[in-house]
Design a protein around this motif. Structure first.
Motif, PDB file in Angstrom:
ATOM      1  N   UNK A 139      -8.843   2.886  13.216  1.00  0.00           N
ATOM      2  CA  UNK A 139     -10.199   3.397  12.983  1.00  0.00           C
ATOM      3  C   UNK A 139     -10.921   2.600  11.899  1.00  0.00           C
ATOM      4  N   UNK A 140     -10.225   2.284  10.804  1.00  0.00           N
ATOM      5  CA  UNK A 140     -10.868   1.585   9.687  1.00  0.00           C
ATOM      6  C   UNK A 140     -11.382   0.212  10.131  1.00  0.00           C
ATOM      7  N   UNK A 142     -11.753  -1.008  13.276  1.00  0.00           N
ATOM      8  CA  UNK A 142     -12.677  -1.001  14.396  1.00  0.00           C
ATOM      9  C   UNK A 142     -14.056  -0.483  14.001  1.00  0.00           C
ATOM     10  N   UNK A 143     -14.105   0.474  13.062  1.00  0.00           N
ATOM     11  CA  UNK A 143     -15.424   0.973  12.665  1.00  0.00           C
ATOM     12  C   UNK A 143     -16.230  -0.131  11.979  1.00  0.00           C
ATOM     13  N   UNK A 144     -15.589  -0.910  11.123  1.00  0.00           N
ATOM     14  CA  UNK A 144     -16.357  -1.983  10.474  1.00  0.00           C
ATOM     15  C   UNK A 144     -16.658  -3.099  11.474  1.00  0.00           C
ATOM     16  N   UNK A 145     -15.760  -3.299  12.424  1.00  0.00           N
ATOM     17  CA  UNK A 145     -16.061  -4.300  13.455  1.00  0.00           C
ATOM     18  C   UNK A 145     -17.247  -3.861  14.306  1.00  0.00           C
ATOM     19  N   UNK A 146     -17.325  -2.571  14.590  1.00  0.00           N
ATOM     20  CA  UNK A 146     -18.471  -2.073  15.369  1.00  0.00           C
ATOM     21  C   UNK A 146     -19.783  -2.365  14.637  1.00  0.00           C
ATOM     22  N   UNK A 147     -19.779  -2.171  13.337  1.00  0.00           N
ATOM     23  CA  UNK A 147     -20.981  -2.463  12.551  1.00  0.00           C
ATOM     24  C   UNK A 147     -21.322  -3.955  12.647  1.00  0.00           C
ATOM     25  N   UNK A 149     -20.301  -6.178  14.880  1.00  0.00           N
ATOM     26  CA  UNK A 149     -20.573  -6.565  16.268  1.00  0.00           C
ATOM     27  C   UNK A 149     -22.062  -6.409  16.570  1.00  0.00           C
ATOM     28  N   UNK A 150     -22.591  -5.278  16.140  1.00  0.00           N
ATOM     29  CA  UNK A 150     -24.017  -4.998  16.348  1.00  0.00           C
ATOM     30  C   UNK A 150     -24.887  -5.972  15.531  1.00  0.00           C
TER      31      UNK A 150
END
Lengths: 441, 441
Positions: A139-140, A142-147, A149-150
Motif C-alpha cells: 500500500x505504501x 503503490x499509493x505514492x506511485x499512483x500519485x 503516475x498521475x
C-alpha cells in the motif's frame, strides 16, 4: 578478506558470561540439520543464493540510460526494497545528494510531508522513478506511485518498475502501459534478501558502483560459508553463537555497531533481515542498530552496566580510505595528547577500547574486521548476514523466509481504507475507537 | 495538547499481558518518593527543569549574526550535544540542506571520511563552527575542533563555543583566544538533558525556529507534569508503566515508534536519554528507535510474534500540515481501493491499525498523540521525556544523571593515544592484542 574475531564470546576470555566450546560442539547435530536445509535448497526462500551468478547487463543498460537522462532518481519502496538501496548508497557514496548526480531520493514511507519535500526538489521531466514492490500490492509504495503516475502524464520523466517477472499488480500495470521499463525480482527472493538483485543493483550502478563487484564479493563469501562445520564457517559460527546466547544465556538483544558512518544503514538493513526472519513463534533475539564511536556517548552506559541481556557485534574498518591528522594545538590543556595522532587512529582506538572494556566487564562481544568499505566487501557483508540469518532460522526451527504476523495490521488498514472484503476489520476498528476514550491523560 | 493513550497497556483491554490498576496503585509509595526527589531539587542534574525560564537574547543575537554571515553552520558534538540539535533540525526543517541556508552539518563522530566530505562542502570563510562540549575534554569533539581551529587560521569563518560557563578546557581555550564567542551550558545540566539550553536552541534559531516557542511548550508540559499523583501526571504514569513492565513483567525492551519522518531523530534522542540515564546496576530497559509506517515492513513481525519482551510507544501526529490525494488510477487492479484517499489518511490509518493489531495479539502499547509537529509541541515532547526519565530513574533507585560506566573504554583509548597517566591501560590493550589472535575465523 573479512575476519570474525569471537574471542570475547568465550568463557576463556570473558569468564562465566561467555560460551564454552562444549556449547558450540553440542549444537552440532542441529547445525548439521540447518546446513542440510541450506544445501538441499528445498525452501523456496533460498533462491537468494543464486543471485551471485546473475546476468547484470539489463541492469547496467538501464542505469546507463538513467545516468545520461536524469537529474534525479527516485526510489519508491519500503522494507528491504528501500533498506538495500539505502545501504549501498550510503556505503559507496556518502552524502551523495550534496556531492553527485543524479541525485537519489529513497521514499520509504507514506509521510505526506516528506513526499511534498521530495516533489519540490525534483523536476519530473528529468526524473526516473524506480518503483519497487514484488507483489505490486504494497500500500505504501503503490499509493505514492499512483500519485507520481498521475503527475508524470505528459512529462518526460520515466519509470522503472522492479517487480515479480510474471505476477502481481505492478507487473499487470507495467504490461498494460507503454512507458514502463521493468526489472525482475527473481521468484523466491524475498524483500529482505533482495539487495543483490535489481532492487539494490540498479541503484548501485546509478550511483556509479560496478554491481558485478558486489556480486563477486558475495560469491567469495558464499565459497567461504559453504563448509558444514560451524568452526570452519564464519556465518554458521556467527549464527550459532547468537543463537546460543539467546536460547541458553537469555541474551535477547543483539547489538550491531559499525565504526564507520558509511555503514550506519547496514546496521538497519541487518536489523530488518534478522527481525523479520527470526521473530516467530515467540522466538528471535531483537537486533539493535547502533553506530560507533557516536553511541559510546549514547548506549554504552547501558551496554556496560545495564542488564546482562545483550551481545554486541562490532564492525571495524581497517582502512577508512581517508585520514586527517590532528594538529598539535592547545598544548597547555588536557587535550594536548590528541595532537599528532589522526582521526582514523582515534576512531579505531575507540573501537578496540570498547571491545576490551566490554570484555573486561564480562560482556560478550564479537568483531567483524572489514579491510575497507568497497563494493566487494559490501557484497561479502550482505551475503554473510543473509546466510547467517537463514542458518539461524533453521536452528530455531522456524521458516526464515515468511512474515505471517504482519497481516493483521494490514487488514485493519484495509478496513479503514474501505477495501472490499475487510468490513469485519473496519468494525473492529470502530469498536476499539469507542472503547479506548476512557483511558487518556 | 499532547495526549497519552494507555488503554492498550491495561489487562482490561489486552488481557493477561497488561498491567492492572492495582499494580500502579501499589507503586504509589515509590512514586511519592520519586516525586519528592524531583520536587526537592536536591540532585544537581535536575537543573534542566529551570531551562524553561532562561533568557534567550544572547542565543538569538548569535543566531542572527550566523544567519547573516554564514553559508554553513557546522556543529561539532557527540551524544546529547549532537542528538538535541539533530532532533530539532529534522523536526522543524526536514531535508534542510537541500532546501535552506545556512546549510547545517552535524559532525557527531570521528569518522575521517565524513569529516573530509564535510570539509569539501563548506567554505571556511563563510562557515560558523559551533563546538559543543561541556567539559571540553570530549576526545571526539575536541580532535575535530583542533583540526578546524588550525584550518580556520587566517580565514574569516567563526567559532561559537558552547561549554561550561566557568570550567573546562574549551572554556580555557575560548578565554585565551580572541575569536571565540561562547554560550553557556548551565551548571548541572547534563548532555542528554541539554536540548533546551544553547546546545539545541542556537541551532533552532539558526534554522529559523523561535526558540522561545520551544521553551513555552516545555513550560506548558512542566505545568502538566507537576502533580505528585501518577494518575494525574502523564510523565509519571508513562514512567511508572514502563518501569512496571520491565521489573514486574520482564519486558526489557521499550520500542519508540513515531509515525512521522520528521520525528525519526526524536526516537534516537529518547534512546540516548533513557539508556544513559537508566542503564545502571544491572537495571534499565533498552529503548529501541523505530519509525512508522516504514518499520511495519522491518520490525513488526518481531513485535507481533517474537518473544513477549517489548512495550511499544507510538507517537501519532494528528495533523501533518500537508497532504496529498491518491488519484483514482489502476482501477482494474487490487490497489484501486487506495484511490480517493490521501497519503496522510493512509499513514494515520496504518498507525491505528498497528496499535490495534498489537493489542489484539496481547502486546502492550501506548500512544502519544501530538496535534502537530511545531516548536511548541517539540518543547512539550522534550520535557515530557526528560521528566519521565528522571522520575523512572528514581523509581529504579539509581542516579539518572551520571554515566559512570563509560569511563573504562575512554581510559583504554587514552592508553592507546599515549595520554600521560594511562600507561597501565595501554599495557592491558597490548595484552589483549596478543591474546585474541587464536580466536579468529
Amino acid at each position: 578478506m573479512i575476519e570474525l574475531d569471537f574471542a570475547n564470546m568465550m568463557t576463556d576470555i570473558i569468564g562465566e558470561n561467555g560460551l564454552s566450546e562444549r556449547q558450540v560442539e553440542a549444537l552440532k547435530p542441529a547445525a548439521a540439520k540447518a546446513h542440510e536445509e541450506i544445501a538441499s535448497r528445498e525452501k523456496p526462500g533460498l533462491a537468494f543464493m543464486d543471485l551471485v551468478k546473475q546476468d547484470t547487463s539489463a541492469i547496467k543498460d538501464a542505469a546507463r540510460e538513467i545516468r545520461n537522462d536524469s537529474e534525479s532518481f527516485l526510489i519508491l519502496g519500503i522494507g528491504g526494497s528501500a533498506l538495500g538501496p539505502k545501504t549501498i548508497l550510503e556505503a559507496m557514496s556518502p552524502m551523495h545528494n550534496l556531492r553527485k548526480t543524479p541525485r537519489v531520493f529513497i521514499y520509504d514511507n507514506v509521510d505526506p510531508v516528506t513526499f511534498e519535500n521530495v516533489l519540490s526538489l525534483i523536476d519530473l521531466d528529468k526524473t526516473t522513478v524506480n518503483v519497487i514492490t514484488k507483489s505490486g500490492s504494497t500500500a505504501e509504495t503503490m499509493s505514492s506511485f499512483m500519485v507520481l503516475y498521475e503527475k508524470l502524464k505528459g512529462r518526460s520523466g520515466k519509470v522503472v518498475a522492479t517487480t515479480d517477472p510474471e505476477k502481481g499488480y505492478l507487473r499487470q500495470i507495467a504490461e498494460a502501459d507503454g512507458f514502463s521499463k521493468t526489472l525482475p525480482i527473481p521468484p523466491d527472493v524475498g524483500g529482505r534478501y533482495s539487495v543483490l538483485c535489481p532492487v539494490g543493483l540498479l541503484l548501485a550502478e546509478v550511483a556509479g558502483v560496478d554491481c558485478d563487484e558486489l556480486l563477486a564479493g558475495a560469491a567469495r563469501m558464499q565459497e567461504r560459508c559453504s563448509d558444514p562445520e560451524p568452526w570452519k564457517n564464519p556465518a554458521y559460527l556467527y549464527g550459532s553463537m547468537l543463537y546460543l546466547m539467546d536460547k541458553e544465556e537469555k541474551r535477547n538483544i543483539t547489538v550491531m555497531v559499525p565504526y564507520s558512518d558509511r555503514l550506519r544503514p547496514l546496521a538497519e538493513w541487518f536489523c530488518q533481515l534478522w527481525s523479520e526472519s527470526l521473530g516467530k513463534l515467540g522466538m528471535g533475539s531483537t537486533p539493535y542498530p547502533s553506530i560507533g564511536a557516536t553511541d559510546q556517548h549514547s548506549q554504552m552506559q547501558l551496554w556496560m552496566e545495564g542488564p546482562q541481556d545483550k551481545v554486541v557485534t562490532f564492525i571495524r574498518v581497517e582502512d577508512h580510505g581517508a585520514d586527517i591528522t590532528i594538529p598539535r594545538v592547545f598544548k597547555d590543556t588536557g587535550v594536548a595528547y590528541l595532537g599528532g595522532h589522526s582521526l582514523g587512529e582515534l576512531f579505531n582506538a575507540e573501537e578496540e577500547a570498547t571491545e576490551l572494556a566490554l570484555a573486561t566487564a564480562g560482556r560478550p562481544n564479537m568483531t567483524l574486521k572489514v579491510p575497507k568499505v568497497d563494493a566487494a566487501h559490501m557484497g561479502e557483508l550482505f551475503y554473510f548476514f543473509e546466510i547467517a540469518t537463514a542458518y539461524t532460522g533453521f536452528l530455531y526451527g522456524i521458516n526464515p523466509f515468511n512474515q505471517p504476523s504482519v497481516e493483521m495490521s494490514k487488514n485493519f488498514t484495509y478496513g479503514m481504507m474501505g477495501r472490499d472484503g475487510y468490513e469485519a476489520q473496519r468494525e473492529e476498528v470502530e469498536k476499539a475507537r469507542g472503547r479506548v476514550t476512557c483511558w487518556r491523560l
